[in-house]
Structures are given as structure tokens and as C-alpha cells.
Motif scaffolding. Structure first.
Motif, PDB file in Angstrom:
ATOM      1  N   VAL A   1       0.855  -1.188   0.000  1.00 54.40           N
ATOM      2  CA  VAL A   1       0.000   0.000   0.000  1.00 54.40           C
ATOM      3  C   VAL A   1       0.891   1.238   0.000  1.00 54.40           C
ATOM      4  CG1 VAL A   1      -1.854   1.233   1.183  1.00 54.40           C
ATOM      5  CG2 VAL A   1      -1.803  -1.269   1.215  1.00 54.40           C
ATOM      6  N   ALA A   2       1.318   1.638  -1.185  1.00 51.52           N
ATOM      7  CA  ALA A   2       2.167   2.814  -1.336  1.00 51.52           C
ATOM      8  C   ALA A   2       1.322   4.011  -1.754  1.00 51.52           C
ATOM      9  CB  ALA A   2       3.252   2.555  -2.377  1.00 51.52           C
ATOM     10  N   ALA A   3       1.838   5.203  -1.469  1.00 49.52           N
ATOM     11  CA  ALA A   3       1.188   6.414  -1.941  1.00 49.52           C
ATOM     12  C   ALA A   3       1.331   6.503  -3.457  1.00 49.52           C
ATOM     13  CB  ALA A   3       1.807   7.634  -1.277  1.00 49.52           C
ATOM     14  N   PRO A   4       0.454   7.253  -4.124  1.00 49.03           N
ATOM     15  CA  PRO A   4       0.585   7.414  -5.574  1.00 49.03           C
ATOM     16  C   PRO A   4       1.900   8.101  -5.928  1.00 49.03           C
ATOM     17  CG  PRO A   4      -1.553   8.207  -4.784  1.00 49.03           C
ATOM     18  CD  PRO A   4      -0.708   7.973  -3.575  1.00 49.03           C
ATOM     19  N   PRO A   5       2.333   7.991  -7.174  1.00 52.05           N
ATOM     20  CA  PRO A   5       3.538   8.723  -7.610  1.00 52.05           C
ATOM     21  C   PRO A   5       3.398  10.215  -7.352  1.00 52.05           C
ATOM     22  CG  PRO A   5       2.874   7.122  -9.267  1.00 52.05           C
ATOM     23  CD  PRO A   5       1.776   7.145  -8.248  1.00 52.05           C
ATOM     24  N   THR A   6       4.524  10.853  -7.040  1.00 54.30           N
ATOM     25  CA  THR A   6       4.508  12.258  -6.658  1.00 54.30           C
ATOM     26  C   THR A   6       5.176  13.121  -7.728  1.00 54.30           C
ATOM     27  OG1 THR A   6       6.635  12.082  -5.518  1.00 54.30           O
ATOM     28  CG2 THR A   6       4.648  11.620  -4.229  1.00 54.30           C
ATOM     29  N   PRO A   7       4.937  14.442  -7.671  1.00 55.90           N
ATOM     30  CA  PRO A   7       5.663  15.344  -8.574  1.00 55.90           C
ATOM     31  C   PRO A   7       7.154  15.337  -8.245  1.00 55.90           C
ATOM     32  CG  PRO A   7       3.757  16.430  -7.559  1.00 55.90           C
ATOM     33  CD  PRO A   7       3.953  15.140  -6.837  1.00 55.90           C
ATOM     34  N   ALA A   8       7.936  15.920  -9.129  1.00 54.82           N
ATOM     35  CA  ALA A   8       9.382  16.010  -8.909  1.00 54.82           C
ATOM     36  C   ALA A   8       9.670  16.832  -7.663  1.00 54.82           C
ATOM     37  CB  ALA A   8      10.057  16.631 -10.125  1.00 54.82           C
ATOM     38  N   ALA A   9      10.794  16.554  -7.040  1.00 51.64           N
ATOM     39  CA  ALA A   9      11.157  17.218  -5.785  1.00 51.64           C
ATOM     40  C   ALA A   9      11.357  18.715  -5.985  1.00 51.64           C
ATOM     41  CB  ALA A   9      12.426  16.595  -5.229  1.00 51.64           C
ATOM     42  N   SER A  10      10.862  19.498  -5.018  1.00 51.15           N
ATOM     43  CA  SER A  10      11.052  20.950  -5.057  1.00 51.15           C
ATOM     44  C   SER A  10      12.415  21.344  -4.494  1.00 51.15           C
ATOM     45  CB  SER A  10       9.951  21.636  -4.253  1.00 51.15           C
ATOM     46  OG  SER A  10       9.962  21.190  -2.894  1.00 51.15           O
ATOM     47  N   GLU A  11      13.031  20.463  -3.701  1.00 51.44           N
ATOM     48  CA  GLU A  11      14.364  20.672  -3.140  1.00 51.44           C
ATOM     49  C   GLU A  11      15.150  19.371  -3.277  1.00 51.44           C
ATOM     50  OE1 GLU A  11      14.653  23.109   0.649  1.00 51.44           O
ATOM     51  OE2 GLU A  11      12.561  22.466   0.743  1.00 51.44           O
ATOM     52  N   ARG A  12      16.444  19.509  -3.355  1.00 56.26           N
ATOM     53  CA  ARG A  12      17.280  18.320  -3.479  1.00 56.26           C
ATOM     54  C   ARG A  12      18.288  18.283  -2.336  1.00 56.26           C
ATOM     55  NH1 ARG A  12      16.856  15.482  -8.158  1.00 56.26           N
ATOM     56  NH2 ARG A  12      15.549  16.443  -9.779  1.00 56.26           N
ATOM     57  N   PHE A  13      18.409  17.109  -1.727  1.00 56.82           N
ATOM     58  CA  PHE A  13      19.329  16.913  -0.615  1.00 56.82           C
ATOM     59  C   PHE A  13      20.223  15.720  -0.928  1.00 56.82           C
ATOM     60  CE2 PHE A  13      15.604  18.953   1.257  1.00 56.82           C
ATOM     61  CZ  PHE A  13      16.187  19.994   1.983  1.00 56.82           C
ATOM     62  N   ASP A  14      21.462  15.801  -0.429  1.00 56.59           N
ATOM     63  CA  ASP A  14      22.339  14.644  -0.544  1.00 56.59           C
ATOM     64  C   ASP A  14      21.895  13.541   0.408  1.00 56.59           C
ATOM     65  OD1 ASP A  14      24.552  15.600  -2.411  1.00 56.59           O
ATOM     66  OD2 ASP A  14      24.529  17.204  -0.919  1.00 56.59           O
ATOM     67  N   VAL A  15      21.584  13.925   1.642  1.00 57.61           N
ATOM     68  CA  VAL A  15      21.182  12.961   2.663  1.00 57.61           C
ATOM     69  C   VAL A  15      19.859  13.430   3.256  1.00 57.61           C
ATOM     70  CG1 VAL A  15      21.819  11.782   4.796  1.00 57.61           C
ATOM     71  CG2 VAL A  15      23.606  12.473   3.180  1.00 57.61           C
TER      72      VAL A  15
ATOM     73  N   PRO B   1      25.361  24.609   9.754  1.00 60.10           N
ATOM     74  CA  PRO B   1      25.069  25.022   8.375  1.00 60.10           C
ATOM     75  C   PRO B   1      25.088  23.794   7.451  1.00 60.10           C
ATOM     76  CG  PRO B   1      26.637  26.534   9.368  1.00 60.10           C
ATOM     77  CD  PRO B   1      26.479  25.407  10.335  1.00 60.10           C
ATOM     78  N   GLY B   2      24.150  23.754   6.536  1.00 61.75           N
ATOM     79  CA  GLY B   2      24.049  22.615   5.631  1.00 61.75           C
ATOM     80  C   GLY B   2      23.052  21.576   6.082  1.00 61.75           C
ATOM     81  N   LEU B   3      22.537  21.698   7.322  1.00 58.58           N
ATOM     82  CA  LEU B   3      21.539  20.771   7.841  1.00 58.58           C
ATOM     83  C   LEU B   3      20.225  21.511   8.038  1.00 58.58           C
ATOM     84  CD1 LEU B   3      20.540  18.098   9.065  1.00 58.58           C
ATOM     85  CD2 LEU B   3      21.494  18.852  11.277  1.00 58.58           C
TER      86      LEU B   3
ATOM     87  N   LYS C   1      24.469  18.505   1.410  1.00 60.76           N
ATOM     88  CA  LYS C   1      23.263  19.170   1.869  1.00 60.76           C
ATOM     89  C   LYS C   1      22.397  18.131   2.579  1.00 60.76           C
ATOM     90  CE  LYS C   1      19.526  22.180   0.219  1.00 60.76           C
ATOM     91  NZ  LYS C   1      18.854  22.746  -0.998  1.00 60.76           N
ATOM     92  N   TRP C   2      22.169  18.357   3.876  1.00 59.56           N
ATOM     93  CA  TRP C   2      21.447  17.401   4.718  1.00 59.56           C
ATOM     94  C   TRP C   2      20.043  17.911   5.019  1.00 59.56           C
ATOM     95  CZ3 TRP C   2      24.025  13.250   7.727  1.00 59.56           C
ATOM     96  CH2 TRP C   2      25.388  13.126   7.438  1.00 59.56           C
ATOM     97  N   CYS C   3      19.120  16.973   5.193  1.00 57.71           N
ATOM     98  CA  CYS C   3      17.768  17.285   5.671  1.00 57.71           C
ATOM     99  C   CYS C   3      17.386  16.273   6.732  1.00 57.71           C
ATOM    100  CB  CYS C   3      16.763  17.235   4.525  1.00 57.71           C
ATOM    101  SG  CYS C   3      15.038  17.505   5.023  1.00 57.71           S
ATOM    102  N   LEU C   4      16.898  16.754   7.869  1.00 57.22           N
ATOM    103  CA  LEU C   4      16.445  15.884   8.959  1.00 57.22           C
ATOM    104  C   LEU C   4      14.986  16.188   9.253  1.00 57.22           C
ATOM    105  CD1 LEU C   4      16.739  13.931  11.364  1.00 57.22           C
ATOM    106  CD2 LEU C   4      17.673  15.865  12.689  1.00 57.22           C
ATOM    107  N   ILE C   5      14.148  15.176   9.116  1.00 58.10           N
ATOM    108  CA  ILE C   5      12.732  15.286   9.466  1.00 58.10           C
ATOM    109  C   ILE C   5      12.527  14.469  10.733  1.00 58.10           C
ATOM    110  CG2 ILE C   5      10.357  14.926   8.700  1.00 58.10           C
ATOM    111  CD1 ILE C   5      11.405  15.003   5.819  1.00 58.10           C
TER     112      ILE C   5
END
Length: 398
Positions: A197-211, A263-265, A240-244
């Protein structure tokens, strides 16, 4: 076209994975023309169970700890018998008000034993109803392994005495239910696989992160949060890091780490576009919960999984190792999670091969609706007049 009325019970206790999966299925049922009532019993989560469904909210309970050893209210107070009676009566009234053709119980009796105080009376009410609705259990493909003697036997007995259908939300090419439920062969009810049970396909990413690190909706990812912050601080590669962090991290803790972020996170509590962000990430780092894995498989990105294993949990570890064996992820065990261990695992994952192409079925929500409609049709013919009543679109309950 005939309209079927579905009554869907889901109880989330720690994270929001159960609720998210059930909400996707409920949305697919609505799209297929069902009239859907979703009954929830956990902490309210904005956006769930979603538009188009009728929602009944029971007095909320959650797990007292990560080991699911007890139930507490939202203030952390253990619930008593009066509270349980209150909830049970509300659930039974919601069932009577709905008068469903189909009842779907998420997880039980494979899981959610803590909710027996209200689910067993509900099942008794279903059996006593005429016309009796079809009763299905909705369960993920990989189950928590039971170590207490008699638990699996009890599960089989409840299914064989009361349930008409076992919907396994997985692709049998990846995992069949007997992988983690040894008595699957003793189940007499029909067992069917819906796909993941996956979500439907999504639009392209608005931001890009390495990790892109995501902890999910539970309270079990503090070590991953702290290790990510330290690993990002010590990195000297310009990534470029992103933490949710997930919505359950206490606000004071979130505020503290947000203030001290290097910086960078970039740090967020929640991102509605998480699935989209995955499509632009070089590497996803997460636990190995069902829904997050589905999002990663849909995005096709590199994945480092740190499966949740506290309190004797086995489900995420089994899933993570199976994905690693297929070349769809790499794994860092929770016991090895340190800032240094995480940094090393991230570097190794990024220089490793891209994920293998997969053909796993990710359309489990849509298939669930199709299966329920078809099984209800054949079931109602089998049980005869008076049991399989189908309501016309002009039914006054609509």
C-alpha cells in the motif's frame, strides 16, 4: 451502481504507520464508490484519516512505552475499566449507526491484543447482526514475531471462528505471511495479497538533498536524530542534509536541535512533500517502517535503513534485511547506531551501486478496494439471502 458500506477500525499506538496505511486504503475505497466510516482510537493526527470518509474518533489511547506494555491516555495516565467500557460502548454504537456490509479490522487478531476489550465485543456484535457483514482483517506482510506460547494458536482460532477474509498488504514475490506467522497454513479463511500500500507517484522534488533523514511518526527515533546531527556537524564534504524529526519529538527538544543546527543541515518536524523529496535525494536514511519503505520503493532512491528493534520488535529488522538481500537497501543495525557508525554507513551507501530495479506491486490500496468488492459479491452469494444485502445509492444512510 450499488454502494457498499465499509466500517474500518484502526488503532495507532506509537507511530502513525497503521493510520497512514489504513487511510490510503480508505481513500481507495471511496474512489471505488464505497461509503466508508473510519474509526480511529489514537492521538489525533492532522490530515488523517483524510477527505471523503466519515470519521469516528474514540477517546484516544496510546502506548505507555516503546514495548507496548500498557495503554495510557494522552496525559500519560493508565486507562481503567470505566475508560475501556466507555470506548467499547462508543465503538458498538458507531457500528450500529453504520450498519455496514463490510467490517475491516486493522491488525487484529495478528496484533493489537491490547484492544481486545473493545474488539471482542465488536466481533460478537458482528456475528449477532442480521444481515451479517463480511469481516476482514487488514494486515501488513511482515508481522511481529510472537514469543509467548499460545499466541499464534489464539490468533488462528479467532480468525477461523469469526473472519471471512485476511487481506495481506504485500507482494507475495517479496514476502508471504508464513515468513513471520508460522501457523499460516492453519488459517481457513481466505488469504489474499493486495500488493504494498504505497502512496501514488509524486511530482518532482522541489528541493534536493544529498542525505534525507526521516524518523517517521513514532517516538522511537531519538538516537537517529542525535546521531544525524552529530554526523552532519562532523562532515567536511559540503553535503546538503535534511532531517525530518517526526511529529512526536517534544517541542523543547525540537527547538533546541533546530537552534544548534550546523550550516548545511535543514531540520523539519514534518514535510508534507516527503515522498516527493525522496525522488530528488541521493540517499534516504530512515527506520524500516512499512510506509517509509513503500515511499522509498516508489521513489527508487538509495536507502540506508536503521530498523527499529527496541522492546523486542522484529518486524522492521526482517523487512530491512530482506530488502538488503534484494539489493534495494543497505542496513545499519540499531545497536550499531552512533554518529561515527552512521557517517560511515552513509558514505558506504553513497558510493555503492544504485538500487536494483524492482517489480514489486505498489498498488495495494487500489487492489484492496477491488478485492473487497469482488469478495463481498461472491461471499454474499455463498451465504445466501439475508446476509449479503447490497445498498442502493439512494440508501438513506448515504
Amino acid at each position: 451502481m450499488k454502494r457498499l458500506h465499509a466500517f474500518f477500525y484502526v488503532q495507532h499506538l506509537l507511530g502513525i504507520g497503521h493510520l497512514a496505511r489504513a487511510s490510503r486504503i480508505a481513500a481507495a475505497l471511496v474512489d471505488d464508490g464505497f461509503d466508508v466510516t473510519v474509526v480511529t482510537g489514537g492521538a489525533p493526527i492532522a490530515g488523517f484519516p483524510g477527505l471523503g470518509v466519515k470519521s469516528v474518533t474514540l477517546p484516544p489511547v496510546t502506548s505507555g512505552d516503546e514495548g507496548f506494555s500498557g495503554l495510557v491516555d494522552l496525559q500519560g495516565k493508565p486507562i481503567d475499566d470505566d475508560f475501556k467500557k466507555w470506548r467499547s460502548e462508543m465503538l458498538l454504537q458507531a457500528f450500529r449507526d453504520c450498519r455496514p456490509d463490510i467490517v475491516i479490522v486493522e491488525a487484529f487478531p495478528f496484533g493489537r491484543r491490547q484492544m481486545r476489550f473493545e474488539l471482542l465485543p465488536l466481533i460478537e456484535a458482528i456475528d449477532a447482526t442480521s444481515p451479517r457483514p463480511l469481516l476482514a482483517t487488514s494486515v501488513r506482510d511482515i508481522l511481529q514475531e510472537r514469543v509467548k506460547p499460545g499466541r499464534n494458536e489464539e490468533t488462528v482460532d479467532l480468525i477461523n471462528r469469526h473472519f471471512d477474509l485476511v487481506m495481506v498488504h504485500g507482494d507475495p514475490a517479496f514476502a508471504t505471511i508464513d515468513k513471520t506467522f508460522p501457523l499460516a497454513g492453519a488459517i481457513r479463511a481466505e488469504v489474499t495479497y493486495t500488493g504494498l500500500v504505497a502512496a501514488p507517484p509524486t511530482p518532482a522534488a522541489s528541493e534536493r538533498f544529498d542525505v534525507l533523514v526521516s524518523v517517521g511518526g513514532g517516538a522511537a527515533g531519538k538516537s537517529l536524530v542525535s546521531s544525524t546531527i552529530a554526523a552532519a556537524r562532523n562532515a567536511n564534504n559540503g553535503w546538503k542534509w535534511c532531517l525530518i524529526t517526526g511529529p512526536n519529538l517534544p517541542k523543547d527538544e525540537f527547538d533546541a536541535i533546530a537552534r544548534d543546527a550546523t550550516p548545511g543541515l535543514s531540520i523539519f518536524r514534518f514535510r508534507e512533500d516527503f515522498a516527493s523529496l525522496l525522488t530528488g535525494a541521493r540517499l534516504s536514511v530512515s527506520q524500516a517502517g512499512y510506509n517509509t519503505v513503500c515511499d522509498v520503493l516508489r521513489a527508487g532512491c538509495r536507502s540506508l535503513l536503521v530498523p527499529f528493534a527496541a522492546g523486542g520488535e522484529t518486524e522492521q529488522t526482517v523487512r530491512a534485511l530482506m530488502l538488503e538481500e534484494l539489493g534495494l537497501a543497505t542496513v545499519l543495525m540499531e545497536k550499531d547506531l552512533t554518529p561515527e557508525g552512521l557517517a560511515q554507513a552513509i558514505e558506504q551507501a553513497l558510493v555503492g551501486p544504485t538500487p536494483s530495479a524492482h517489480r514489486l506491486d505498489l498498488e495495494g490500496a487500489r487492489h484492496s478496494a477491488q478485492i473487497l468488492r469482488e469478495r463481498y459479491r461472491t461471499w454474499s452469494l455463498k451465504v445466501g439471502p439475508g446476509f449479503g444485502k447490497v445498498h442502493d445509492q439512494t440508501d438513506d444512510r448515504s
